[in-house]
Design an enzyme around this catalytic site. Sequence first.
Site, PDB file in Angstrom:
ATOM      1  N   HIS A  91       0.699  -1.201   0.008  1.00  0.00           N
ATOM      2  CA  HIS A  91       0.116   0.279  -0.055  1.00  0.00           C
ATOM      3  C   HIS A  91       0.846   1.082   0.008  1.00  0.00           C
ATOM      4  O   HIS A  91       0.397   2.267   0.695  1.00  0.00           O
ATOM      5  CB  HIS A  91      -1.048   0.068   1.267  1.00  0.00           C
ATOM      6  CG  HIS A  91      -1.993  -1.301   1.332  1.00  0.00           C
ATOM      7  ND1 HIS A  91      -3.027  -1.170   0.290  1.00  0.00           N
ATOM      8  CD2 HIS A  91      -1.726  -2.405   1.661  1.00  0.00           C
ATOM      9  CE1 HIS A  91      -3.854  -2.317   0.595  1.00  0.00           C
ATOM     10  NE2 HIS A  91      -2.772  -3.079   1.503  1.00  0.00           N
ATOM     11  N   ASN A 164     -10.364  -3.044   2.155  1.00  0.00           N
ATOM     12  CA  ASN A 164     -10.040  -3.258   0.643  1.00  0.00           C
ATOM     13  C   ASN A 164     -11.344  -2.988  -0.190  1.00  0.00           C
ATOM     14  O   ASN A 164     -12.326  -2.899   0.289  1.00  0.00           O
ATOM     15  CB  ASN A 164      -9.423  -4.544   0.324  1.00  0.00           C
ATOM     16  CG  ASN A 164      -7.870  -4.595   0.919  1.00  0.00           C
ATOM     17  OD1 ASN A 164      -7.134  -3.675   1.060  1.00  0.00           O
ATOM     18  ND2 ASN A 164      -7.332  -5.842   1.042  1.00  0.00           N
TER      19      ASN A 164
END
Length: 736
Positions: A91, A164
């Site tokens: 990320h 997510n």
Amino acid sequence: MASYLPSMEKVQHAVLGPRGGDKVADLQKETKEMSDKDRLTTDYGVKQTSADDWLKIVNNDKTGPMLLEDPFARERIHRFDHERIPERVVHARGSGAFGKFKLFESAEDVTFAPILTDTSRETPIFIRFSTVLGSRGSADTVRDVRGFAIKFYTQEGNWDIVANNIPVFFIQDAIKFPDVIHAGKPEPHNEVPQAQTAHNNFWDFQYNHTEATHMFMWAMSDRGIPRSYRMMQGFGVNTFTLINAKGERHFVKFIFTPELGVHSLIWDEALKLAGQDPDFHRKDLWEAIENGVFPKWKFGIQVIPEADEHKFDFDILDATKIWPEDLVPVRYIGEFELNRNPDEFFPQTEQVAFCTSHIVPGIGFSDDPLLQGRNFSYFDTQLSRLGINWQELPINRPVCPVMNFNRDGAMRHTITKGTVNYWPNRFEKVKPATHEEGGYVEYAEKVAGIKARARSAKFKEHFAQAQLFWNSMSAVEKNHIINALGFELDHCEDPVVYERMVTRLADIDLGLAQTVAEMVGGEPPKEASRPNHGRKAPGLSQTEFPGSKPTIASRRIAILVADGYDQVAYSAAYAAISAGLAIPMVIGTKRSKIVAAGGAGSTTPHHHLEGFRSTMVDAIFIPGGVDSIRALSKNGRALHWIREAFGHLKAIGATGEAVDLVNKAIGLPAVSVSESAEVQDSYGVVTMRETKPGSLSEAVDIVKGGAGFMEKFFHNIAQHRCWARELDGLHTQVAY
């Protein structure tokens, strides 16, 4: 570009609710604003007379050696040399914004957490969206899972949902985290490819871990290439728990659904954008907030009573499984919006840190083995990036009081007065809180079992939900999954990898496996590895989430012009697009002033045809004008704009002489165009040859079957894509 910047009063009202401004006020303590009245200083406060020359030995004829004694120059270089911190292992590439959360239905039947029971509250939030595999400098539009992490600054402490845009994950047990990420990252011998899963190691891992089958189907779907962060669903992935005032426990999953609907890019579009505008998603989010079109999501929960934990044919603690909505409906109880961009990227978006272990009273953990590992990993990973005092950073600190005996460590900010730094102490200072005072009390769960490295029986079934997902896709979505798998496996050079993956696909659907095998050079299987159960479930196909209402708000709509354009059609379209809160973007043959036919007006384009591409907009409109259309007809890039937009299934509108230009560019008998004042809508190509005063309304009601030109054009834009073009194969008949 048209601006819809709200007034400062509106912004403050949007951000500062009953307690919504708590975090904004907290950050103001650390915020500086530069002005022409300020003077340059060192970090230790001494004013500097120059920022251009190092102190050196010099005369009119010669420049001599620089002097090491110069503290100002050394400080500048010293600070510059240490600006970077380690990027996130995963990320790393992200973007974020501030907003607020509001509950509209109390969930007190399942939890006593005030943030989920007090409908009078407005809670400040910060959300960071991200890709997973790529580095900080990678492109936004790669095929990947997207992070959707929310920090709620509640009155009881920070609550983080590290979500997510896909509801499941590749692995069941957190011990596999290093393996799944190593396999997905660039290969170790040559650091290639960047931000891609289209390589041997990733797909080798997928084959060798059958538990990943469900997840890779989601990743290969359109969910892997979202149109915008604002058009993604969010899922908490893991199973948490809720505890109510009676002490009853429920298992819970969190789901966020965007008001604008769930929409994606076309794969060719995503590939091109990665080079043409690698910051596409970042810009899109920033632009929408700056223009006052605040993105919103509904906040939902799926809840299972503790007594029903084992009543399903899957384990509800398995992160590779969804809870099908026909079995466990989503209950939408609140909403959140993003309404304020960061003031500075690094101290806010880059330094924000999320932890699944950050929960508040009334919310707890389950025995989900992926969650248990995330609780350790997300806490631990902050040390190498930010240091032990990372929770004191302005973006991370709570808005509620913080008091404890944690002390010292690098970059400690807090100064705590007093003579004791331990508990218990003779002054009875900083006592542990009782439950009545808001102290966190763990649920008294009874646990019995043996200590072993093993998984329960239901964790060993890995294919039923992969089949469920495939069965639930529309025809268009299935075609996109096939093409995605064909692309990915085509980039695997090792025959062992793509040949074995073909056999894995036969565990899902025989036709899928055979089609992909033909594309990538594998041996087509003659029979399915296991029968497909044929079941479907709601909430899996993106087609079920068109948006709360038809709208063009925040959509980019290009208006193509050259000298001699039709001022009446141009002005009407520009006004209607602006009124619909979309963004009109004038694209010209040049970026300098362009004059309308007969000198009736002029415009200065935002971009020229070579500097901007159709991939960066949602639709295109071309007003008529004899000279304008003559020039555009001779411009290969203008023709490419139209063909590419058609190939990407976008709405195309044209009036007057522009109808012939569109007809020339597309050149397909199946696509009909207007021959009169009547509006023709053919495969999302909306045309009207003869325009009359009033025929292009500026106030547009977007409804299906609208009669006017703008009504039909805007309705096509609101549908996101014209899927009929793809279903009928027209998009492949035009070169773009």
